[in-house]
Design a protein around this motif. Structure first.
Motif: not given
Length: 251
Positions: A20-38, A83-89
């Motif tokens: 919870r809190g301000e939004p932080v969006v994680l974008i993986h690289g080539l050949s990656g997935s969300a799992h790379w941020w575990r 999603l109306d995300l504002r002030g995102a990192a």
């Protein structure tokens, strides 16, 4: 943590939501997935609402044609608007960092901070020659992560990997950097054999007020190779109001 799906113009974006809190969006690289941020999501989600994306054609959003760098940025911008995300990192690794720059450059007013981790935005060259660096890049990283790299690459498929490589190498963000007025942290693994540290320093120097950090024991997948140092650097940056307002280089 919960999984959601967003579709726009025939493209699918999958994402996992934590915290919870301000939004932080994680974008993986080539050949990656969300799992790379575990190794990073738990630390970030303790203070922020974290969205870990699976880009079209990757991870749980596989079995579709991947998008180019600019098309991915446009899809993410539409998703943030929905999603109306504002002030995102926006935190992007490798190709994800290149996409993140383009998301910020769309001037939607929704991005408040950028973290560019071993971003590929200034990388150039023939896709085959760049691919030849992959074995060395793998050897300089964490060996235990290799099965995940291979599994996600297989899931994405060679055609998607090739299309992404061609797109990122044919897309330079150089002309966008001087106009970025968003606080930015550029963070690199000193042992990166795929996107050399020289490009990281050049990237940071081109963005007004950007902060630059190098992690000495990390390779290209910096957030996996040195998760504690990466998490500490990112959290320190995000917690500071006006971070990146003045040039600062730390090695």
């Amino acid at each position: 943590m919960r999984s959601e799906e967003f579709q726009y113009g025939g493209a699918k974006l999958r994402y996992e939501v934590s915290g919870r809190g301000e939004p932080v969006v994680l974008i993986h690289g080539l050949s990656g997935s969300a799992h790379w941020w575990r190794h990073n999501v738990p630390a970030l989600a303790a203070e922020y609402r974290v969205y870990a994306l699976d880009l079209a054609g990757y991870g749980h959003a596989r079995r579709q044609r991947t998008l180019g760098v600019q098309e991915n940025a446009e899809l993410i911008a539409h998703w943030m608007e929905a999603l109306d995300l504002r002030g995102a990192a926006v935190v992007g690794h490798s190709m994800g960092g290149q996409i993140a720059v383009r998301v910020a450059a769309l001037k939607s007013g929704r991005v408040d901070a950028l973290v560019l981790a071993c971003a590929s935005g200034l990388l150039a060259g023939n896709p085959v020659r760049v691919a030849l660096k992959l074995p060395r890049a793998t050897l300089t990283g964490r060996p235990a992560f290799l099965p995940r790299i291979l599994a996600d690459s297989v899931r994405a498929g060679l055609p998607n990997l090739w299309r992404s490589a061609v797109s990122l190498l044919g897309d330079s963000v150089a002309e966008l950097l001087p106009a970025l007025d968003i606080r930015t942290l550029v963070i690199w693994g000193r042992r990166d054999a795929l996107v050399p540290v020289e490009l990281g320093r050049k990237l940071a120097a081109a963005i007004p007020g950007a902060e630059y950090r190098e992690l000495p024991r990390a390779g290209h997948v910096v957030m996996v190779d040195a998760p504690r140092e990466f998490n500490a650097a990112v959290l320190d940056f995000l917690r500071r109001p006006g971070a990146g307002a003045a040039p600062e280089n730390r090695v």
